[in-house]
Design an enzyme around this catalytic site. Structure first.
Site, PDB file in Angstrom:
ATOM      1  N   TYR A 241       0.832  -1.208   0.000  1.00 42.98           N
ATOM      2  CA  TYR A 241       0.000   0.000   0.000  1.00 42.98           C
ATOM      3  C   TYR A 241       0.862   1.251   0.000  1.00 42.98           C
ATOM      4  O   TYR A 241       1.911   1.279   0.632  1.00 42.98           O
ATOM      5  CB  TYR A 241      -0.884  -0.006   1.251  1.00 42.98           C
ATOM      6  CG  TYR A 241      -1.815   1.170   1.325  1.00 42.98           C
ATOM      7  CD1 TYR A 241      -3.009   1.153   0.629  1.00 42.98           C
ATOM      8  CD2 TYR A 241      -1.488   2.309   2.062  1.00 42.98           C
ATOM      9  CE1 TYR A 241      -3.871   2.229   0.679  1.00 42.98           C
ATOM     10  CE2 TYR A 241      -2.345   3.391   2.115  1.00 42.98           C
ATOM     11  CZ  TYR A 241      -3.534   3.344   1.421  1.00 42.98           C
ATOM     12  OH  TYR A 241      -4.385   4.420   1.468  1.00 42.98           O
TER      13      TYR A 241
ATOM     14  N   TRP B 234       0.956   5.748  -1.478  1.00 47.84           N
ATOM     15  CA  TRP B 234       0.600   6.782  -2.446  1.00 47.84           C
ATOM     16  C   TRP B 234       1.657   7.002  -3.503  1.00 47.84           C
ATOM     17  O   TRP B 234       1.385   7.586  -4.544  1.00 47.84           O
ATOM     18  CB  TRP B 234       0.337   8.093  -1.692  1.00 47.84           C
ATOM     19  CG  TRP B 234      -1.103   8.269  -1.398  1.00 47.84           C
ATOM     20  CD1 TRP B 234      -1.886   7.458  -0.619  1.00 47.84           C
ATOM     21  CD2 TRP B 234      -1.942   9.311  -1.896  1.00 47.84           C
ATOM     22  NE1 TRP B 234      -3.166   7.953  -0.596  1.00 47.84           N
ATOM     23  CE2 TRP B 234      -3.227   9.088  -1.365  1.00 47.84           C
ATOM     24  CE3 TRP B 234      -1.732  10.405  -2.712  1.00 47.84           C
ATOM     25  CZ2 TRP B 234      -4.300   9.923  -1.649  1.00 47.84           C
ATOM     26  CZ3 TRP B 234      -2.799  11.243  -2.987  1.00 47.84           C
ATOM     27  CH2 TRP B 234      -4.067  10.991  -2.461  1.00 47.84           C
TER      28      TRP B 234
HETATM   29  P1  PGD Z   1       3.383   8.044   1.945  1.00 49.95           P
HETATM   30  O1  PGD Z   1       4.171   8.850   2.901  1.00 49.95           O
HETATM   31  O2  PGD Z   1       2.608   8.767   0.889  1.00 49.95           O
HETATM   32  O3  PGD Z   1       2.371   7.227   2.856  1.00 49.95           O
HETATM   33  O4  PGD Z   1       0.358   6.041   3.655  1.00 49.95           O
HETATM   34  P2  PGD Z   1       1.479   5.959   2.505  1.00 49.95           P
HETATM   35  O5  PGD Z   1       2.289   4.746   2.752  1.00 49.95           O
HETATM   36  O6  PGD Z   1       0.861   6.128   1.164  1.00 49.95           O
HETATM   37  O7  PGD Z   1       4.324   6.934   1.307  1.00 49.95           O
HETATM   38  C1  PGD Z   1       4.646   6.911  -0.033  1.00 49.95           C
HETATM   39  C2  PGD Z   1       6.090   6.475  -0.214  1.00 49.95           C
HETATM   40  O8  PGD Z   1       6.345   6.294  -1.582  1.00 49.95           O
HETATM   41  C3  PGD Z   1       7.090   7.473   0.277  1.00 49.95           C
HETATM   42  O9  PGD Z   1       8.020   6.838   1.136  1.00 49.95           O
HETATM   43  C4  PGD Z   1       7.806   7.955  -1.001  1.00 49.95           C
HETATM   44  O10 PGD Z   1       9.159   8.280  -0.820  1.00 49.95           O
HETATM   45  C5  PGD Z   1       7.658   6.741  -1.888  1.00 49.95           C
HETATM   46  N1  PGD Z   1       7.729   7.012  -3.326  1.00 49.95           N
HETATM   47  C6  PGD Z   1       7.317   8.119  -3.978  1.00 49.95           C
HETATM   48  N2  PGD Z   1       7.484   7.961  -5.312  1.00 49.95           N
HETATM   49  C7  PGD Z   1       8.015   6.733  -5.506  1.00 49.95           C
HETATM   50  C8  PGD Z   1       8.412   5.992  -6.666  1.00 49.95           C
HETATM   51  O11 PGD Z   1       8.277   6.420  -7.796  1.00 49.95           O
HETATM   52  N3  PGD Z   1       8.901   4.744  -6.479  1.00 49.95           N
HETATM   53  C9  PGD Z   1       9.033   4.205  -5.250  1.00 49.95           C
HETATM   54  N4  PGD Z   1       9.502   2.982  -5.172  1.00 49.95           N
HETATM   55  N5  PGD Z   1       8.691   4.887  -4.116  1.00 49.95           N
HETATM   56  C10 PGD Z   1       8.172   6.130  -4.249  1.00 49.95           C
HETATM   57  C11 PGD Z   1      -0.684   6.964   3.610  1.00 49.95           C
HETATM   58  C12 PGD Z   1      -1.833   6.448   4.509  1.00 49.95           C
HETATM   59  O12 PGD Z   1      -1.552   6.693   5.892  1.00 49.95           O
HETATM   60  C13 PGD Z   1      -3.139   7.039   4.147  1.00 49.95           C
HETATM   61  S1  PGD Z   1      -3.572   7.143   2.474  1.00 49.95           S
HETATM   62  C14 PGD Z   1      -4.037   7.413   5.078  1.00 49.95           C
HETATM   63  S2  PGD Z   1      -5.493   8.202   4.631  1.00 49.95           S
HETATM   64  C15 PGD Z   1      -3.871   7.120   6.499  1.00 49.95           C
HETATM   65  N6  PGD Z   1      -3.961   8.283   7.307  1.00 49.95           N
HETATM   66  C16 PGD Z   1      -3.699   8.159   8.623  1.00 49.95           C
HETATM   67  C17 PGD Z   1      -4.289   8.999   9.640  1.00 49.95           C
HETATM   68  O13 PGD Z   1      -5.070   9.915   9.359  1.00 49.95           O
HETATM   69  N7  PGD Z   1      -3.968   8.737  10.924  1.00 49.95           N
HETATM   70  C18 PGD Z   1      -3.137   7.748  11.287  1.00 49.95           C
HETATM   71  N8  PGD Z   1      -2.845   7.565  12.582  1.00 49.95           N
HETATM   72  N9  PGD Z   1      -2.557   6.977  10.347  1.00 49.95           N
HETATM   73  C19 PGD Z   1      -2.823   7.125   9.058  1.00 49.95           C
HETATM   74  N10 PGD Z   1      -2.222   6.291   8.124  1.00 49.95           N
HETATM   75  C20 PGD Z   1      -2.627   6.272   6.744  1.00 49.95           C
END
Ligand code: PGD
Length: 802
Positions: free
Chosen positions: A145, A147
């Site tokens: 999972y 973004w």
């Molecule tokens: P991001 O920080 O967006 O978090 O969780 P998610 O895991 O999506 O992580 C994306 C990662 O992808 C980053 O480490 C980035 O460096 C990497 N990345 C970016 N581009 C690339 C690429 O091209 N290739 C590769 N291999 N990596 C890449 C988000 C999730 O957290 C979500 S959607 C929600 S809604 C939740 N929200 C909460 C919340 O409100 N409260 C709590 N306590 N916890 C939550 N967790 C959830």
């Protein structure tokens, strides 16, 4: 050209819209003479389109000239490309390299060894082959999972899923999201598909023109509306709220945090005890019922089960009338306020919205369902600017017109493995292999996982109860992570492969709710030895004998042209300008037509309930769902009910922590970027606490505090604020987990990651969604010497980076 925050330059906005007879609209680029032409290379992110110019070690970023309110999160790009947090080359955990794969307690400070690309890919291909031969693809968790980044081709989830399908025959997947775990499952039972209810429903234009009251449970925070997965060229929400408010529309913001609705809406703030919104909705519904203000005709013609629900509301089934006084006790909102508000809701065009946050909690299905029932009682579902729009304002995808043509999409192939988990059940899966679990009426069992493969996500950001997650990951043989930076997930993996950032590759930016297709042209060459996920998977596929099946013989550039073609063809078929791929690439962007602002399935159903039924079992709004009742879940029965969370504030944990989305970054992405850093104090996250609660603990503004409960502890810098209601503290997510060095179990996170505290349970047996939003904690001043924050330091000894 004016400069604003963190080196992000601003060009003048000038949107121009051409209306067409069919109701579709084309948004023409606004680069006319009055606008200074943006300099730099066109590019896109989940938080805005922009033009980028490489200036020495910094990136100059100019927002798209059509964006009336660009996101300051663009400021995280300026210094991130060459930041020390970038991963420069493949690394392997020494213990894995020397002892081979196998369950082990992994530590964030374990030694990692640089390994050349050829060797690491050989070893990784060998490990994948071993696991598939021994245990089959059902031993691989590829749910992965996350973004990741904007860009339709180098979309990390699509790439990893395609690779695992082609190379291994499939993988254990995850379903639903951390955003909308409960609502994605409950909505189809009661109204229709999540996408239809959240995205093609009430628009901001309708609100500006028609709504008299917007009752927003969880508010309408702009920080969340800055974000749209895939891209967003215009941030229109603040302006729409201002126009509505200027016309006299009243916004009611129900939230423990005052600033959950922006000043532009001139909101009335109703501070509510966290987790009690369903009680408030029931109290409002009770007033409508007893004062005979409910729309009997609509309930009879468009809904099922109102009589049974009304008996529950009145208390005939359980002896408890859910009246305004009952609701006031639970919510902390005065009974008279609730009665007045109920009367207001039927005095004009009223819209009810529910933020994702409410359903990211135990029994999170209930507020989603109950808000729909309240709106049904008001009888305005399907009217312009009225009724119910689940999740309006939670992202930049909502309240907009959807595109009339498809956007480029990467095919992921066929997954031969049937096993799956609801996404937030990962620790349960790893800790309980073979054990049964319930989900949406099915009795399933957890698969036995040996290999975890992650690309484009950060579980040490997004998952709850991180100490439990560490135990869960100890069960598997091998953990692989592709990322562009040393996130905690990368630090924790056995095999770490450096991925490019979008600025280091060509791609196409697009979202189904954004009227632009953006050529995301490469701005700078990759750092160190970083490679695109596509290149990494291509080389792995070659070692596993399936390169041709994975690439279909196309280079990355040929894939872009290939993915562009369905969009071009649809434009042509509809009579729009349909430039060739090369012309699009040279232009930097093309406009996409939008579908009519027609209210979607709810408007059609309102006007013709028999001819345009909802896709529910009855074809109507299900106030009582026989399907859900048939599952026999006492944590999600057959109509909405008040269920208090099983964890309530007590002497040990008297405060409720709101752990929501951060304002200065997307999730945990680019936490090391300039704008994210600017919101920290001394490098640590800031926790907001009400003056009463601070005074009771001897805490003053700027104090370092320890937040803790039975699951874990973290440090943060205290900010004393009346914008947080008493009894509540607010610490957003996204600070990279940074355990105190040397600690073994339940280490203190010295940076301020709230997911060390949150509860890892499912919302209910129906959806099994994440419950990360609210948790109970204690807070105290931190005495002693605080360990330094090292979250953004590379985890290698000096001299080991190339
Ligand atoms: P991001 O920080 O967006 O978090 O969780 P998610 O895991 O999506 O992580 C994306 C990662 O992808 C980053 O480490 C980035 O460096 C990497 N990345 C970016 N581009 C690339 C690429 O091209 N290739 C590769 N291999 N990596 C890449 C988000 C999730 O957290 C979500 S959607 C929600 S809604 C939740 N929200 C909460 C919340 O409100 N409260 C709590 N306590 N916890 C939550 N967790 C959830």
């Amino acid at each position: 050209m004016a400069q604003f925050q963190h080196g992000v330059a601003r060009a003048a906005p000038a949107p121009d819209t051409t209306r067409l007879a069919s109701g579709t609209e084309l948004n023409e680029p606004a680069m006319d003479d009055s606008v200074s032409a943006p300099t730099g290379t066109p590019h896109a992110s989940h938080w805005g389109s922009f033009f980028a110019r490489w200036e020495g070690e910094r990136l100059a970023v100019t927002p798209h000239p059509d964006d009336p309110a660009p996101s300051p999160i663009l400021g995280n790009f300026t210094d991130s490309l060459r930041h020390k947090a970038r991963i420069l080359r493949p690394m392997v955990r020494r213990g894995w390299l020397e002892n081979g794969p196998g369950p082990r307690r992994r530590d964030f400070s374990d030694d990692l060894v640089p390994v050349g690309w050829d060797e690491v890919l050989d070893r990784l291909a060998g490990e994948i082959r071993r696991v598939v031969d021994d245990a089959g693809p059902e031993a691989i968790f590829g749910g992965s999972y996350g973004w990741a980044s904007a860009g339709r081709f180098h979309h990390a989830q699509s790439q990893i899923h395609r690779f695992l399908n082609v190379a291994c025959g499939g993988y254990v997947r995850s379903v639903n999201s951390y955003s909308a775990g409960a609502s994605t499952v409950i909505l189809p039972h009661i109204l229709g598909p999540f996408e239809a209810l959240s995205r093609r429903n009430v628009t901001w234009d309708q609100i500006a023109s028609h709504s008299d009251i917007v009752l927003a449970f969880g508010g309408l925070p702009l920080k969340n509306q800055m974000i749209a997965g895939g891209g967003i060229t215009q941030h229109i929400e603040a302006d729409a709220m201002a126009r509505a408010a200027a016309r006299g529309a009243a916004f009611w913001s129900v939230s423990p945090l005052r600033d959950d609705t922006p000043g532009e809406a001139r909101p009335n703030w109703l501070p509510i005890r966290p987790g009690t919104d369903v009680a408030m909705m029931l109290g409002l519904a009770h007033t409508l019922l007893t004062e005979d203000l409910h729309d009997r005709a609509f309930l009879a013609s468009h809904c099922t089960g109102f009589e049974d629900f009304a008996a529950y509301l009145a208390g005939s089934t359980d002896g408890v009338a859910k009246d305004a006084d009952w609701a006031a006790e639970l919510t902390g909102i005065a009974a008279d306020t609730l009665r007045e508000l109920a009367r207001k809701l039927v005095s004009g065009r009223s819209l009810i919205v529910v933020a994702h946050a409410l359903q990211r909690a135990q029994y999170g299905e209930q507020p989603v369902w109950m808000a729909a029932v309240l709106a049904a009682m008001i009888g305005q579902i399907g009217l312009p600017g009225g009724g119910y729009n689940y999740a309006l304002g939670t992202m930049g995808h909502t309240g907009r017109r959807v595109n009339a043509v498809p956007i480029p999409t990467m095919a992921q192939g066929k997954n031969g493995v049937g096993a799956f988990i609801p996404v937030a059940r990962i620790s349960d899966m790893l800790l309980n292999p073979g054990q049964p679990f319930a989900y949406n009426g099915e009795d399933l069992s957890y698969p036995r996982i040996k290999l975890v493969y992650w690309a484009g996500g950060n579980p040490f950001h997004h998952h709850q109860d991180l100490n439990r997650l560490i135990q869960a990951f100890s069960q598997v043989d091998t953990i692989i992570c592709h990322d562009s930076a040393w996130t905690p997930m990368a630090r924790f993996a056995d095999i770490v492969l450096p991925a490019t950032m979008t600025l280091e590759r060509d791609d196409i930016g697009a979202a189904s709710t954004d009227p632009r297709l953006i050529a995301m042209r490469q701005v700078v060459s990759p750092i160190g030895e970083a490679r695109d996920d596509f290149t990494i998977f291509t080389d792995l596929a070659a070692r596993l004998g399936c390169e041709q099946a994975f690439t279909e013989g196309r280079s990355a550039r040929e894939w872009l042209a290939h993915l562009y073609e369905p969009t071009r063809r649809a434009l042509e078929e509809q009579g729009w300008a349909a430039p060739s791929f090369e012309a699009f690439w040279q232009a930097g962007e093309i406009p996409l037509p939008s579908a009519p602002d027609d209210g979607g399935i709810l408007r059609a159903f309102r006007h013709d309930p028999a001819g345009q039924p909802l896709p529910t079992p009855s074809g109507r709004i299900e106030i009582v769902s026989q399907t859900v009742a048939g599952f026999g879940y006492d944590d999600c029965p057959g109509h909405p009910v008040w269920l208090p969370a099983t964890e309530q504030p007590d002497a040990a944990a008297p405060l409720t922590l709101i752990a929501n989305q951060p304002a200065t970054r997307l999730h945990s992405q680019l936490d090391f970027g300039a704008y994210s850093q600017s919101s920290k104090r001394g490098g640590r996250e800031v926790v907001r606490i009400n003056p009463q609660d601070a005074a009771a603990r001897g805490i003053v503004d700027g104090d370092l505090v320890r937040l803790f409960n039975e699951r874990g502890a973290c440090l943060a810098s205290a900010s004393i604020s009346g914008d947080v209601m008493p009894g509540v503290v607010h610490l957003p997510t996204g600070a990279w987990y940074d355990p105190q060095p040397g600690a073994t179990d339940a280490a203190l996170c010295v940076h301020g990651n709230p997911n060390v505290l949150t509860r890892d349970i499912g919302t209910s047996r129906l959806a099994q969604g994440s419950c990360g939003q609210v948790t109970t904690i204690q807070c105290e001043r931190f005495e002693g010497i605080a360990p330094p924050v090292r979250a953004h330091e590379p985890p290698v000894r000096a001299g080991e980076q190339p």
